[in-house]
Design an enzyme around this catalytic site. Structure first.
Site, PDB file in Angstrom:
ATOM      1  N   GLU A  89     -28.356 -33.151 -18.319  1.00  7.38           N
ATOM      2  CA  GLU A  89     -27.801 -31.874 -17.882  1.00  7.38           C
ATOM      3  C   GLU A  89     -28.160 -30.799 -18.906  1.00  7.38           C
ATOM      4  O   GLU A  89     -27.881 -30.968 -20.095  1.00  7.38           O
ATOM      5  CB  GLU A  89     -26.272 -31.986 -17.779  1.00  7.38           C
ATOM      6  N   LEU A  96     -25.736 -33.097 -12.137  1.00  6.14           N
ATOM      7  CA  LEU A  96     -24.525 -33.286 -12.933  1.00  6.14           C
ATOM      8  C   LEU A  96     -23.872 -34.605 -12.507  1.00  6.14           C
ATOM      9  O   LEU A  96     -22.899 -34.637 -11.757  1.00  6.14           O
ATOM     10  CB  LEU A  96     -23.591 -32.080 -12.679  1.00  6.14           C
ATOM     11  N   GLN A 115     -24.186 -35.323 -22.149  1.00  8.61           N
ATOM     12  CA  GLN A 115     -23.803 -34.077 -22.818  1.00  8.61           C
ATOM     13  C   GLN A 115     -22.677 -34.253 -23.844  1.00  8.61           C
ATOM     14  O   GLN A 115     -22.671 -33.610 -24.877  1.00  8.61           O
ATOM     15  CB  GLN A 115     -23.393 -33.075 -21.744  1.00  8.61           C
ATOM     16  N   TYR A 122     -18.096 -38.042 -21.599  1.00  9.19           N
ATOM     17  CA  TYR A 122     -18.647 -38.117 -20.244  1.00  9.19           C
ATOM     18  C   TYR A 122     -19.589 -39.304 -20.063  1.00  9.19           C
ATOM     19  O   TYR A 122     -20.118 -39.515 -18.986  1.00  9.19           O
ATOM     20  CB  TYR A 122     -19.315 -36.789 -19.866  1.00  9.19           C
ATOM     21  N   HIS A 148     -14.522 -32.730 -25.884  1.00 10.69           N
ATOM     22  CA  HIS A 148     -15.664 -32.307 -26.704  1.00 10.69           C
ATOM     23  C   HIS A 148     -15.557 -32.835 -28.127  1.00 10.69           C
ATOM     24  O   HIS A 148     -16.362 -32.489 -28.990  1.00 10.69           O
ATOM     25  CB  HIS A 148     -15.777 -30.777 -26.674  1.00 10.69           C
TER      26      HIS A 148
END
Ligand SMILES: Cc1ncc(C[n+]2csc(CCOP(=O)(O)OP(=O)(O)O)c2C)c(N)n1
Ligand SMILES: [Mg+2]
Length: 724
Positions: free
Chosen positions: A416, A445, A469, A473, A518
């Site tokens: 991605e 995605l 990414q 994920y 993140h």
């Protein structure tokens, strides 16, 4: 005898009774039957009956304590027509009820021994040709059948990836092991068609075709109307797949052999010529329950079970043969018994087949390692033009990828946002422009499809470097890594491999930004995957060398690698003070052997064992400790799997005090592996561990409460150093 007491005998009686009936009156033969020709029908009949007998033998072997698998193909043998409609060189990723397909395809190749293969697989023989006793799978390298795991639908992302990769490889000058106009065939059950892995993969296939890219994929849904005990609503498969844009849908009843063969032939022709996906909806029945242990009578009525006997695909083929005047019912009955005798003879022959004899033998195909060849291959991935400038981690990964793309035309980089944007953190910036969108490109995605393309690309001869990414994920697609990539070599004795370097941006310390997803620090989930190599560079010089090692190992040994990139260090330049540039480093070496650590400093009071952000934090702490008279050496693990055990033990023994600094979770991360390695080595010094809390990472400054800090490291280090 009722099906509840002896379903095998009831099924056979029903079939042979109906075949005998064919001699009592005229059997209609449509024009299509004559067109098909008796030889083809005989081949299909033989394959179907062979498969049927093997299902029975599976149960007999199990009853004798010799067999270990009873999920059968009975009722699904119409899948033999799919093999008949394809070529033996079309790569096949099959449903576990593919006995008919397997025997029919084997019939297309000289010297094949399908009965022996399947009997050996049932008894877990070490001589079985694909998994060598590691699993019961349908697979055979010489028959282009790539073995599948038991995880339903998990093979679809790879099938889609392979269909795309066959063309991509050729475009990039790489010759895949299959001919130009190959069709990738992928079969699955009706319940499996609802699995998110299947729906995601099919969506990716359609999206790919929609964009005008080739997608020579034949999807075969073997619809027996049930998933174990749960019925699929009537008409659902047609409702879900019958009118999807870009998907040609062909439905046929497998009990009508000639119609099924025609449908499969048309489906294969369309895929082969148009390079577009086709969905063949093959209606089947399922005989003898889900598996030997499944008492079907507890959830289906006797009447329903018996009604299915009419739809026996073997009977369908018998009817076509008799209708064509190519056989009588008596001929077919005789053939049926002859084939059983042939199967029995093979069972007797392989009775003494050896089982896998040791752990070493079992794990041998998991992770073959040839370090010298890897070192050579890594050398070839490096830019030959001398001195490199000091760089950040992100710059160095970018440069190393560029050199690899330059030096090895098989390398493809995708994920991605990796194409035009050059990655969320700029790590792949400029690569797509420089090397073209065929080699560095954006994907959908969908992490399962990203990894799926990687799995297919590896089979097609490319060297895939997918990017996920964020570490958080990876988890929703993790089975593609764990169940598919890492297990392929194991379940095929290394005959199929998954060269793969999965780059993953991960770990925490984003100064409160982004929250858990993140800042995910869950690596235990990677460390326990057998054979997987997990690289985690802290500094740019190591990143370059380790990335080359991973690419080389993937290329030479088929190694499945995860390259975990600490996001917080991507653009970090300084070590001790603003502007000191202490975290920049120049690409110095060609490669770093898998499982070799790096030691910073020679302190004799304390060894800190750490990795990633922990290395930079520990070096800063070490400097403060030096001012207090405590001399520290910092060992950067670099490889989280396999751990650099020898280097750890050596560094530990040099000081007799070890602090493990693990930025991942306390319950399961990296540190407990380091401590276990020390204990198991007989290390007699002292040891302690600091880690992150067992928590998800919150936003803002709250993150600091659960993450490991320099303060935590320093406190623990002083305590350990001062311990008597
Ligand atoms: C991901 C996953 N979940 C659950 C299972 C257990 N399981 C094995 S077969 C099966 C039913 C599959 O039904 P279907 O796709 O219709 O195939 P069939 O057995 O009917 O041919 C289930 C639930 C599995 N193998 N994989
Ligand atoms: Mg089903």
């Amino acid at each position: 005898m009722t099906p509840s007491t002896n379903p095998v005998a009831a099924l056979q009686d029903a079939l042979l009774g109906a075949v005998a009936e064919l001699d009592t009156g005229p059997v209609e033969a449509g024009p299509a039957v004559a067109a098909t020709g008796p030889a083809t029908l005989w081949r299909i009949f033989d394959a179907q009956v062979t498969s049927r007998h093997l299902d029975v033998v599976a149960r007999e072997l199990q009853a004798e304590g010799r067999g270990f698998y009873t999920i059968g193909s009975a009722g699904h043998e119409s899948n033999a027509v799919v093999a008949e409609a394809l070529r033996a060189t079309d790569p096949a990723l099959l449903h576990y009820r593919s006995g008919g397909f397997y025997v029919a395809r084997a019939g297309q190749a000289d010297g094949s021994t399908p009965i022996r293969d399947i009997v050996q697989s049932l008894i877990g023989s070490a001589d079985e040709p694909i998994a060598g006793g590691r699993h019961k799978v349908f697979g055979h390298a010489a028959l282009s059948i790539i073995p599948q795991t038991s995880t339903i639908a998990s093979h679809l992302p790879r099938a889609v990836g392979l269909a795309l990769a066959l063309h991509r490889a050729r475009r990039l000058g790489v010759e895949p092991p299959w001919p130009d106009d190959s069709v990738v065939v992928c079969s699955f059950g009706d319940a499996s068609a609802n699995h998110s892995t299947a729906t995601g993969a099919i969506n990716t296939a359609l999206n790919t075709a929609y964009r005008g890219l080739p997608m020579p994929l034949l999807l075969v849904c073997e619809d027996n109307g049930t998933g174990i005990s749960v019925p699929t609503p009537t008409g659902w498969i047609r409702a879900a797949y019958g009118s999807r844009p870009g998907l040609t849908y062909i439905a046929v009843d497998g009990s009508d052999t000639v119609a099924a063969l025609e449908a499969a032939t048309e489906a294969a022709r369309l895929v082969r010529e148009r390079r577009r996906p086709v969905f063949l909806h093959l209606r089947t029945v399922r005989y003898l329950g889900h598996a030997g242990s499944d008492a079907e009578i507890t959830y289906r009525s006797h009447t329903e079970i018996v009604a299915d006997y009419q739809r026996d695909p073997v009977l369908g083929t018998a009817r076509a043969l008799v209708g064509a005047g190519a056989a009588t019912g008596a001929d077919l009955t005789a053939r049926y018994h002859q084939i059983r005798a042939r199967v029995d003879a093979v069972v007797a022959e392989v009775a003494e087949s050896p089982q896998l004899g040791s752990a070493a033998e079992i794990v041998a195909p998991l992770s073959p390692r040839t370090p010298e060849l890897v070192a050579d291959a890594a050398k070839r991935l490096r830019k030959p033009d001398g001195e490199a400038a000091p760089a950040t981690l992100a710059e160095s990964i970018n440069t190393t990828l560029a050199a690899a793309l330059d030096n090895d035309h098989r390398v493809v980089v995708f994920g991605e946002d990796v194409g035009r944007k050059g990655g969320v953190y700029g790590v792949t910036r400029g690569l797509s422009r420089r090397f073209g969108q065929a080699r560095v490109f954006d994907t959908l995605l969908d992490e399962q499809s990203i990894l799926g393309f990687g799995l297919g690309a590896g089979l097609a001869g490319l060297l895939p470097v997918p990017e996920i990414q964020y570490l958080a994920y990876l988890h929703n697609a993790e089975d593609q890594l764990r169940g598919e990539a890492a297990s392929l070599s194991f379940f095929s004795r290394g005959q199929y491999r998954n060269p793969l370097v999965v780059r993953i941006a991960g770990l925490a310390y984003q100064r409160g930004f982004g929250g858990h997803f993140h800042n995910d620090n869950a690596v235990a989930v990677l460390r326990d995957i057998p054979g997987l190599v997990v690289a985690c560079p802290a500094r740019s010089d190591d990143a370059a060398a380790m990335l080359r090692t991973c690419l080389a190992a993937a290329s030479v040994d088929g190694t499945v690698c995860v390259f975990l990139e600490p996001i917080a260090l991507y653009h970090t330049r300084d070590l001790f003070a603003d502007g000191d540039g202490g975290w920049l480093a120049a690409d110095a070496g060609e490669h770093v052997p898998i499982g070799r650590a790096r030691v910073h400093g020679e302190g004799r009071d304390l060894t800190i064992v750490t990795f990633a952000n922990g290395v930079r934090m520990s070096l800063r702490v070490a400097r403060r400790l030096a001012q207090r008279g405590i001399a520290v050496r910092v060992l950067d693990l670099r490889w989280l799997a396999p751990l650099p055990v020898d280097d750890i033990v050596r560094a530990a023994e040099a000081t007799g005090r070890v602090l493990v600094v693990d930025e991942t979770r306390h319950a399961a991360g990296v540190g407990e592996g380091v401590l276990s390695a020390l204990v198991e080595s007989g290390y007699a010094g002292s040891a302690a561990r600091v880690s992150a809390h067992d928590s998800f990472v919150p936003l803002g400054t709250a993150a600091n409460h659960v993450l490991l800090s320099e303060h935590d490291i320093e406190t623990a280090a002083v305590e350990l150093a001062e311990k008597e």
